[in-house]
Write an enzyme that holds these catalytic residues in place. Structure first.
Site, PDB file in Angstrom:
ATOM      1  N   VAL A  85       0.808  -1.214   0.000  1.00  0.00           N
ATOM      2  CA  VAL A  85       0.000   0.000   0.000  1.00  0.00           C
ATOM      3  C   VAL A  85       0.846   1.271   0.000  1.00  0.00           C
ATOM      4  CG1 VAL A  85      -0.206   0.295   2.504  1.00  0.00           C
ATOM      5  CG2 VAL A  85      -2.121   0.946   1.023  1.00  0.00           C
ATOM      6  N   TYR A  86       2.135   1.170   0.295  1.00  0.00           N
ATOM      7  CA  TYR A  86       2.983   2.363   0.298  1.00  0.00           C
ATOM      8  C   TYR A  86       3.113   2.891  -1.132  1.00  0.00           C
ATOM      9  CZ  TYR A  86       4.634   1.174   5.045  1.00  0.00           C
ATOM     10  OH  TYR A  86       4.729   0.877   6.390  1.00  0.00           O
ATOM     11  N   SER A  87       2.587   4.089  -1.346  1.00  0.00           N
ATOM     12  CA  SER A  87       2.615   4.719  -2.674  1.00  0.00           C
ATOM     13  C   SER A  87       2.061   3.792  -3.758  1.00  0.00           C
ATOM     14  CB  SER A  87       4.035   5.182  -3.039  1.00  0.00           C
ATOM     15  OG  SER A  87       4.446   6.244  -2.200  1.00  0.00           O
TER      16      SER A  87
END
Length: 344
Positions: free
Chosen positions: A61-63
């Protein structure tokens, strides 16, 4: 660099690991954290490896996957020298199969992370949140398939409650499925809720803590001080609504204590805050993040020395809060305390 076993596993991890939420920089939250591309990421990784910080933590989900892509590209040619931890379960889109920990989602999410990271195995996969809609048996049996296939080496969780983690551990033991060895948790001098239930559970069950946001969502950088406005470049201007809350009075009491100890030791406020965490039970590794080399080198300076017993005591006193029920009787009533002493 000191290395510790990750929970009750045989895997040794550095006490400082690097969080790559600053890689990629897509979206309002992660762009405020940092915007490191492959070249900048490679340089930060070089510094980590020189210092012995060999564990790199990311999440799908990071970036929106860009963090994994940047990390994979920056590690190209040296995969065997590092440990990669990633997470899944939080929404990656609006579709019915874009979130959660179902068999369908986990199998697809692991394959997608492997592709973005440019590797054929993940050292540690953590479930980013508890999925209340999927039976725990389905989750664990799927993780068992992935471990047996060689795509995962260890499994853990992040942001679970005590009952969620304990139920999972009990079922894993009953069915001989992979056991969670890590719990990635929020823990800092301005956020000590981890100590109430999850730390005793970790001690009892052999689950190591990987600490996220050790500087209290950017509040313990040494730049936030009593009676002064937030620094212009603080990410708190744009991200405070997403971070763990803390009352101003408590924050400034902790900052005052940190500054006093920093003055005595010649260390920086962030180094003192991280060193305090490294003295706590169950903590296997503290995840540090950095937008630039100066921040990274400063955070890496939190190892190789120790706080005194008196300094730890003063930081404890400045940051301690009364636990919620049913934990507070064990702190304030003699009968309770005699049969159930606190872990710290």
């Amino acid at each position: 660099m000191e290395y510790r076993y990750l929970g009750k596993s045989g895997l040794k991890v550095p006490v400082l690991s690097f969080g790559t939420g600053t890689f990629g920089g897509l979206g309002p939250l992660f762009s405020a954290w940092g915007t490191s591309g492959v070249e900048d990421a490679r340089r930060l990784i070089d510094i980590c490896l020189d210092a012995g910080a060999t564990l790199f933590d990311t999440a799908d989900v990071y970036s929106n996957g860009a963090s994994e892509e940047v990390l994979g590209a920056a590690l190209k040619g040296r995969r065997d020298k590092v440990l990669i931890s990633t997470k899944t379960s939080l929404p990656m889109g609006d579709g019915p199969y874009d979130a959660g920990s179902s068999r369908h989602r986990l199998l697809a999410a692991v394959e997608a992370s492997l592709k973005r990271l440019g590797t054929d195995y993940i050292d540690l996969l953590q479930l980013h949140a508890f999925d209340a809609f999927t039976p725990v048996e389905e989750v664990l049996s799927t993780l068992d398939v992935l471990v047996r296939a060689g795509k995962l080496r260890y499994v853990g969780v992040s942001n679970f409650s005590g009952w969620q983690l304990m139920k999972s551990l009990a079922l894993a033991e009953r069915h001989a499925w992979p056991r969670y060895v890590a719990h990635q948790v929020y823990y800092s001098l301005v956020g000590r809720d981890y100590e109430w239930e999850l730390m005793p559970l970790g001690l009892d069950q052999g689950v190591g803590a990987l600490v996220w946001s050790p500087l209290g969502w950017g509040r313990l950088t040494g730049k936030v001080r009593r009676g002064q406005p937030l620094p212009e470049r603080s990410r708190l201007h744009e991200t405070s609504q997403w971070g763990p809350p803390v009352e101003d009075a408590r924050l400034y009491a902790v900052v005052d204590a940190l500054e006093a100890v920093a003055g005595e030791t010649g260390r920086t406020v962030p180094q003192i805050a991280i060193a305090w965490l490294l003295s706590r039970p169950t903590v296997s590794s503290v995840i540090i993040g950095a937008r630039n080399e100066a921040q990274l080198r400063d955070n890496l300076g939190a190892v190789g020395w120790s706080l005194t017993t008196d300094q730890i005591r003063r930081l404890d006193e400045a940051s301690r809060v009364m636990p919620a029920y049913p934990y507070y009787p064990y702190r304030i009533q003699e009968g309770f305390a005699r049969i159930n002493p606190p872990p710290v």
